[in-house]
Design an enzyme around this catalytic site. Sequence first.
Site, mmCIF file in Angstrom:
data_model
loop_
_atom_site.group_PDB
_atom_site.id
_atom_site.type_symbol
_atom_site.label_atom_id
_atom_site.label_comp_id
_atom_site.label_asym_id
_atom_site.label_seq_id
_atom_site.Cartn_x
_atom_site.Cartn_y
_atom_site.Cartn_z
ATOM 1 N N ASP A 117 0.868 -1.186 0.000
ATOM 2 C CA ASP A 117 0.000 0.000 0.000
ATOM 3 C C ASP A 117 0.901 1.230 0.000
ATOM 4 O O ASP A 117 1.340 1.695 1.038
ATOM 5 C CB ASP A 117 -0.907 -0.038 1.229
ATOM 6 C CG ASP A 117 -1.877 1.134 1.269
ATOM 7 O OD1 ASP A 117 -1.921 1.912 0.298
ATOM 8 O OD2 ASP A 117 -2.590 1.260 2.282
ATOM 9 N N VAL A 118 1.185 1.703 -1.226
ATOM 10 C CA VAL A 118 2.131 2.814 -1.371
ATOM 11 C C VAL A 118 1.460 4.068 -1.953
ATOM 12 O O VAL A 118 2.053 5.143 -1.949
ATOM 13 C CB VAL A 118 3.352 2.395 -2.226
ATOM 14 C CG1 VAL A 118 4.196 1.367 -1.474
ATOM 15 C CG2 VAL A 118 2.937 1.813 -3.584
ATOM 16 N N LYS A 119 0.238 3.896 -2.467
ATOM 17 C CA LYS A 119 -0.561 5.014 -2.995
ATOM 18 C C LYS A 119 0.252 5.990 -3.836
ATOM 19 O O LYS A 119 0.223 7.204 -3.612
ATOM 20 C CB LYS A 119 -1.256 5.771 -1.860
ATOM 21 C CG LYS A 119 -2.322 4.958 -1.152
ATOM 22 C CD LYS A 119 -3.125 5.805 -0.199
ATOM 23 C CE LYS A 119 -4.091 5.004 0.629
ATOM 24 N NZ LYS A 119 -3.464 4.038 1.546
ATOM 25 N N ARG A 120 0.959 5.464 -4.822
ATOM 26 C CA ARG A 120 1.841 6.338 -5.606
ATOM 27 C C ARG A 120 1.078 7.077 -6.693
ATOM 28 O O ARG A 120 0.047 6.604 -7.181
ATOM 29 C CB ARG A 120 2.970 5.517 -6.242
ATOM 30 C CG ARG A 120 3.885 4.870 -5.250
ATOM 31 C CD ARG A 120 4.577 5.877 -4.371
ATOM 32 N NE ARG A 120 4.683 5.391 -3.022
ATOM 33 C CZ ARG A 120 5.780 5.429 -2.279
ATOM 34 N NH1 ARG A 120 6.886 5.933 -2.750
ATOM 35 N NH2 ARG A 120 5.766 4.980 -1.047
ATOM 36 N N THR A 156 -1.164 -0.103 -4.381
ATOM 37 C CA THR A 156 -2.209 0.910 -4.489
ATOM 38 C C THR A 156 -1.617 2.122 -5.205
ATOM 39 O O THR A 156 -0.445 2.463 -4.994
ATOM 40 C CB THR A 156 -2.716 1.334 -3.098
ATOM 41 O OG1 THR A 156 -1.600 1.696 -2.285
ATOM 42 C CG2 THR A 156 -3.477 0.199 -2.421
#
Length: 307
Positions: A104-107, A131
Amino acid sequence: MFIDRLIENIKSKKSPVVVGLDPRIEMTPKFIKDTAFKKRGENIEGVGEALYLFNKGIIDAVYDVVPAVKIQVAFYEAYGIEGFKAFFKTAEYAKNLGLMVIADVKRGDIQEVAKMYSKAYLQNQLFDAITVNPYMGEDTIMPYVEDAIKYDKGIFALVKTSNKGSKDIQDIKTTKGEYVYQSVARMINRISNSTIGKYGYSSIGAVVGATYPEEAKVLRKEMPNCFFLVPGYGAQGGTVEDIMDCFDENGLGAIINSSRSVIYAYQSPYWKDVYSEYEYAQAARAEVILMTGMINNGLVKRRYIAC
Ligand SMILES: O=C(O)c1cc(=O)[nH]c(=O)n1[C@@H]1O[C@H](COP(=O)(O)O)[C@@H](O)[C@H]1O
């Protein structure tokens, strides 16, 4: 294909639950900190070790009952290189026990930068999916989509997030008369057409918060190709009833993440008289089994097929 493997893992574990490994050092049981600090010192190295040992205990307790874990990078990044070591070691440990690992890095950034984020995570064999934040536009998520196809990985793009403030931008009405999150949903669903697996779902999925059941119901129809990663269950208030519309009648279409409510289950009013802090991992297992049972029960009540 990533999505087929995920679905097969859900079916074999009979569970759509994803355990969120978001460890906080101040909430880590004392016996783990004592062991870690004795080994590595009461410093940042010791903190990294404690986070890893905590996760290892949880993974050992749940790997046979859930299909995947989600590891939120901020909880590790906060401790610099030692935190990152714990992040990668956790991913490796989970992977070796057959779990799928969602980073879950939401880049999200311009293409040239996105390519490097993609190299860091999607081109790393430890991670099955990441993510991403698509709110900078379609061009910025294409490097992830291309790598997901090339390296057989998955992505979950933020569409309708679980937080209170998600309405501030995502719920603005566009000139087309729809909400911004619906425009993003349409874009992601269109892109997801490029990689559809044998169960009719794509390796390009969406993040839809458990805290917005009405929106989830609409999105399930508007994004028929996209598997949902659903956060916000438990600690943020999402209930079994709230997540039901994220599923299709075959009991597919969604994985439900819970982080705090699972990993700190031993501190909850429900379990605190049953499990001591030494048994934090057994408490996490009990919570996951309870959560799975409740979800499957909800699906059966709707006359959907249970996971
Ligand atoms: O992408 C996510 O996973 C995510 C999206 C979102 O809209 N809301 C959300 O809470 N998350 C993540 O889901 C987890 C929620 O944690 P708990 O509230 O402790 O279950 C955290 O790792 C968040 O980063």
